[in-house]
Design a protein around this motif. Structure first.
Motif, mmCIF file in Angstrom:
data_model
loop_
_atom_site.group_PDB
_atom_site.id
_atom_site.type_symbol
_atom_site.label_atom_id
_atom_site.label_comp_id
_atom_site.label_asym_id
_atom_site.label_seq_id
_atom_site.Cartn_x
_atom_site.Cartn_y
_atom_site.Cartn_z
ATOM 1 N N GLY A 63 -22.788 31.028 -13.041
ATOM 2 C CA GLY A 63 -22.961 30.173 -11.873
ATOM 3 C C GLY A 63 -22.595 28.713 -12.083
ATOM 4 N N PHE A 64 -22.033 28.372 -13.243
ATOM 5 C CA PHE A 64 -21.630 26.985 -13.464
ATOM 6 C C PHE A 64 -20.234 26.747 -12.900
ATOM 7 C CE2 PHE A 64 -24.764 27.890 -16.787
ATOM 8 C CZ PHE A 64 -25.665 26.862 -16.533
ATOM 9 N N ARG A 65 -19.974 25.521 -12.500
ATOM 10 C CA ARG A 65 -18.638 25.129 -12.035
ATOM 11 C C ARG A 65 -17.845 24.698 -13.275
ATOM 12 N NH1 ARG A 65 -19.598 20.363 -8.589
ATOM 13 N NH2 ARG A 65 -21.484 20.161 -9.853
ATOM 14 N N VAL A 66 -16.769 25.399 -13.561
ATOM 15 C CA VAL A 66 -16.088 25.218 -14.847
ATOM 16 C C VAL A 66 -14.637 24.814 -14.638
ATOM 17 C CG1 VAL A 66 -15.483 26.303 -17.055
ATOM 18 C CG2 VAL A 66 -17.588 26.992 -15.876
ATOM 19 N N VAL A 67 -14.207 23.845 -15.445
ATOM 20 C CA VAL A 67 -12.802 23.473 -15.567
ATOM 21 C C VAL A 67 -12.415 23.707 -17.027
ATOM 22 C CG1 VAL A 67 -11.107 21.599 -15.432
ATOM 23 C CG2 VAL A 67 -12.958 21.739 -13.734
ATOM 24 N N GLY A 68 -11.278 24.341 -17.247
ATOM 25 C CA GLY A 68 -10.776 24.548 -18.606
ATOM 26 C C GLY A 68 -9.496 23.762 -18.811
ATOM 27 N N LEU A 69 -9.391 23.057 -19.938
ATOM 28 C CA LEU A 69 -8.172 22.309 -20.260
ATOM 29 C C LEU A 69 -7.627 22.794 -21.595
ATOM 30 C CD1 LEU A 69 -7.333 18.616 -19.719
ATOM 31 C CD2 LEU A 69 -7.018 19.549 -22.021
ATOM 32 N N ASP A 70 -6.328 23.060 -21.648
ATOM 33 C CA ASP A 70 -5.697 23.501 -22.892
ATOM 34 C C ASP A 70 -4.230 23.095 -22.872
ATOM 35 O OD1 ASP A 70 -6.821 25.631 -25.134
ATOM 36 O OD2 ASP A 70 -4.630 25.623 -25.024
ATOM 37 N N SER A 71 -3.642 23.015 -24.066
ATOM 38 C CA SER A 71 -2.220 22.636 -24.162
ATOM 39 C C SER A 71 -1.299 23.847 -24.210
ATOM 40 C CB SER A 71 -2.002 21.782 -25.416
ATOM 41 O OG SER A 71 -2.286 22.546 -26.574
ATOM 42 N N CYS A 72 -1.878 25.059 -24.346
ATOM 43 C CA CYS A 72 -1.062 26.274 -24.518
ATOM 44 C C CYS A 72 -0.916 27.016 -23.191
ATOM 45 C CB CYS A 72 -1.690 27.187 -25.580
ATOM 46 S SG CYS A 72 -0.792 28.728 -25.824
ATOM 47 N N ASP A 73 0.310 27.048 -22.655
ATOM 48 C CA ASP A 73 0.554 27.696 -21.363
ATOM 49 C C ASP A 73 0.237 29.191 -21.387
ATOM 50 O OD1 ASP A 73 1.375 25.315 -20.233
ATOM 51 O OD2 ASP A 73 3.511 25.660 -20.649
ATOM 52 N N VAL A 74 0.511 29.842 -22.512
ATOM 53 C CA VAL A 74 0.247 31.289 -22.630
ATOM 54 C C VAL A 74 -1.243 31.571 -22.433
ATOM 55 C CG1 VAL A 74 0.275 33.272 -24.209
ATOM 56 C CG2 VAL A 74 2.235 31.723 -24.126
ATOM 57 N N TYR A 75 -2.089 30.775 -23.094
ATOM 58 C CA TYR A 75 -3.538 30.993 -22.979
ATOM 59 C C TYR A 75 -4.028 30.676 -21.568
ATOM 60 C CZ TYR A 75 -3.480 31.005 -28.122
ATOM 61 O OH TYR A 75 -3.228 31.268 -29.444
ATOM 62 N N LEU A 76 -3.469 29.631 -20.960
ATOM 63 C CA LEU A 76 -3.878 29.270 -19.605
ATOM 64 C C LEU A 76 -3.529 30.374 -18.610
ATOM 65 C CD1 LEU A 76 -2.852 25.503 -19.622
ATOM 66 C CD2 LEU A 76 -5.194 26.388 -19.471
ATOM 67 N N GLU A 77 -2.359 30.970 -18.768
ATOM 68 C CA GLU A 77 -1.967 32.089 -17.898
ATOM 69 C C GLU A 77 -2.931 33.261 -18.065
ATOM 70 O OE1 GLU A 77 2.109 33.132 -18.720
ATOM 71 O OE2 GLU A 77 2.802 31.082 -18.323
ATOM 72 N N GLN A 78 -3.284 33.557 -19.323
ATOM 73 C CA GLN A 78 -4.227 34.653 -19.588
ATOM 74 C C GLN A 78 -5.590 34.344 -18.971
ATOM 75 O OE1 GLN A 78 -4.203 34.956 -23.863
ATOM 76 N NE2 GLN A 78 -2.238 36.030 -23.927
ATOM 77 N N ALA A 79 -6.022 33.084 -19.103
ATOM 78 C CA ALA A 79 -7.326 32.681 -18.566
ATOM 79 C C ALA A 79 -7.348 32.801 -17.043
ATOM 80 C CB ALA A 79 -7.636 31.245 -18.998
ATOM 81 N N ARG A 80 -6.290 32.332 -16.395
ATOM 82 C CA ARG A 80 -6.230 32.413 -14.920
ATOM 83 C C ARG A 80 -6.252 33.868 -14.450
ATOM 84 N NH1 ARG A 80 -1.867 28.277 -15.655
ATOM 85 N NH2 ARG A 80 -2.885 26.245 -15.354
ATOM 86 N N ALA A 81 -5.496 34.727 -15.157
ATOM 87 C CA ALA A 81 -5.449 36.144 -14.778
ATOM 88 C C ALA A 81 -6.812 36.797 -14.933
ATOM 89 C CB ALA A 81 -4.399 36.873 -15.622
ATOM 90 N N LYS A 82 -7.496 36.483 -16.037
ATOM 91 C CA LYS A 82 -8.814 37.083 -16.297
ATOM 92 C C LYS A 82 -9.849 36.606 -15.269
ATOM 93 C CE LYS A 82 -9.863 38.274 -20.574
ATOM 94 N NZ LYS A 82 -10.373 39.659 -20.699
ATOM 95 N N ALA A 83 -9.790 35.311 -14.942
ATOM 96 C CA ALA A 83 -10.725 34.766 -13.946
ATOM 97 C C ALA A 83 -10.487 35.405 -12.579
ATOM 98 C CB ALA A 83 -10.568 33.251 -13.872
ATOM 99 N N GLN A 84 -9.226 35.550 -12.202
ATOM 100 C CA GLN A 84 -8.883 36.154 -10.912
ATOM 101 C C GLN A 84 -9.341 37.603 -10.860
ATOM 102 O OE1 GLN A 84 -4.706 35.958 -9.977
ATOM 103 N NE2 GLN A 84 -5.026 36.398 -7.811
ATOM 104 N N GLU A 85 -9.128 38.300 -11.961
ATOM 105 C CA GLU A 85 -9.527 39.710 -12.076
ATOM 106 C C GLU A 85 -11.030 39.878 -11.855
ATOM 107 O OE1 GLU A 85 -9.899 42.085 -16.101
ATOM 108 O OE2 GLU A 85 -7.803 41.611 -15.720
ATOM 109 N N GLN A 86 -11.802 38.860 -12.282
ATOM 110 C CA GLN A 86 -13.262 38.941 -12.176
ATOM 111 C C GLN A 86 -13.792 38.174 -10.959
ATOM 112 O OE1 GLN A 86 -15.404 38.531 -15.878
ATOM 113 N NE2 GLN A 86 -13.630 39.137 -17.083
ATOM 114 N N GLY A 87 -12.873 37.705 -10.111
ATOM 115 C CA GLY A 87 -13.292 37.032 -8.884
ATOM 116 C C GLY A 87 -13.965 35.701 -9.114
#
Length: 250
Positions: free
Chosen positions: A64-88
């Motif tokens: 229930g926390f409002r989260v922002v993630g920052l990273d320099s690696c585009d590959v990891y960011l793409e994976q993170a966005r996909a996983k977050a979307q998958e879990q709504g």
């Protein structure tokens, strides 16, 4: 300009090694302790600095926390966005350099965990990261830094290590450069007939050095621990966690 080691080290292969299934489970299990240590209120806004593929950001958002993630690696960011979307889950994942955090007075807490500090050659860059953390926190906001305990590392130092992961073998060769307080490592990754090499150069800090950097950045240290569960810090602890809040301007 030649790329720095961290710009070449983090990719899909090293991500599969560092962020395997058990690592995700451990992160999820430690999130409740992390929340307690930070004293977070429900719905607090958190910046996961060097978030990788979302190993902490995603379980924190689930709580229930409002989260922002920052990273320099585009590959990891793409994976993170996909996983977050998958879990709504609504999580903002931002590409960027931790020396220039694009937020000000924004967060109730910033976390930087899993030894994601010490990448740079110059200590003024590490100080700059902490100043950026200070800037991005709301007044009274808290910062949690968690990394390898240098004293434990030296006592338990092994120049060569084999690691086996699902589908991978990794040979790690390391040397400690005491003049620069850095660990220099080479990873040889074997996946079937494929062989890849990576180099890593990590600045490791004494507790006293970190306390000095925090003070220079205007971060008031509230406590230090042997890990995210808040256990006492000793020379035998393999991790070091520092908890601070935003004090006066640096």
């Amino acid at each position: 300009m030649e790329q720095e080691w961290w710009q070449k080290f983090f990719d899909e292969t090293t991500g599969q090694i560092m962020f395997h299934g058990e690592a995700w489970q451990r992160a999820d299990q430690s999130c409740d302790s992390l929340v307690l240590l930070l004293g977070l209120q429900p719905g607090a806004k958190i910046l996961d600095l060097a978030c990788g593929p979302g190993r902490f950001a995603i379980p924190l958002a689930k709580r229930g926390f409002r989260v922002v993630g920052l990273d320099s690696c585009d590959v990891y960011l793409e994976q993170a966005r996909a996983k977050a979307q998958e879990q709504g889950l609504q999580i903002e994942f931002v590409g960027g350099d931790m020396r220039a955090i694009p937020f000000e007075n924004e967060f109730d807490a910033v976390i930087n965990v899993f030894t994601s500090f010490g990448y740079f050659e110059r200590d003024k860059d590490h100080l700059q990261v902490l100043k950026e953390v200070h800037k991005s926190l709301k007044p009274g906001g808290r910062f949690l830094l968690e990394l390898i305990n240098r004293d434990w590392l030296i006592k338990n130092f092994r120049p060569r290590n084999w690691h086996e992961y699902p589908g991978f073998f990794v040979l790690e060769e390391s040397a400690m450069d005491f003049a620069r307080n850095r660990i220099e490592s080479r990873w040889i990754v074997l996946k079937g007939a494929e062989r890849k090499e990576y180099t890593l150069s990590l600045r490791v800090f004494t507790l006293a050095e970190l306390l000095e950097l925090f003070a220079q950045a205007g971060l008031k240290v509230l406590g230090y621990y042997g890990g995210l569960r808040g256990e006492p810090w000793t020379l035998e602890a393999n991790r070091l966690a520092l908890l601070a809040d935003r004090a006066a301007s640096p």
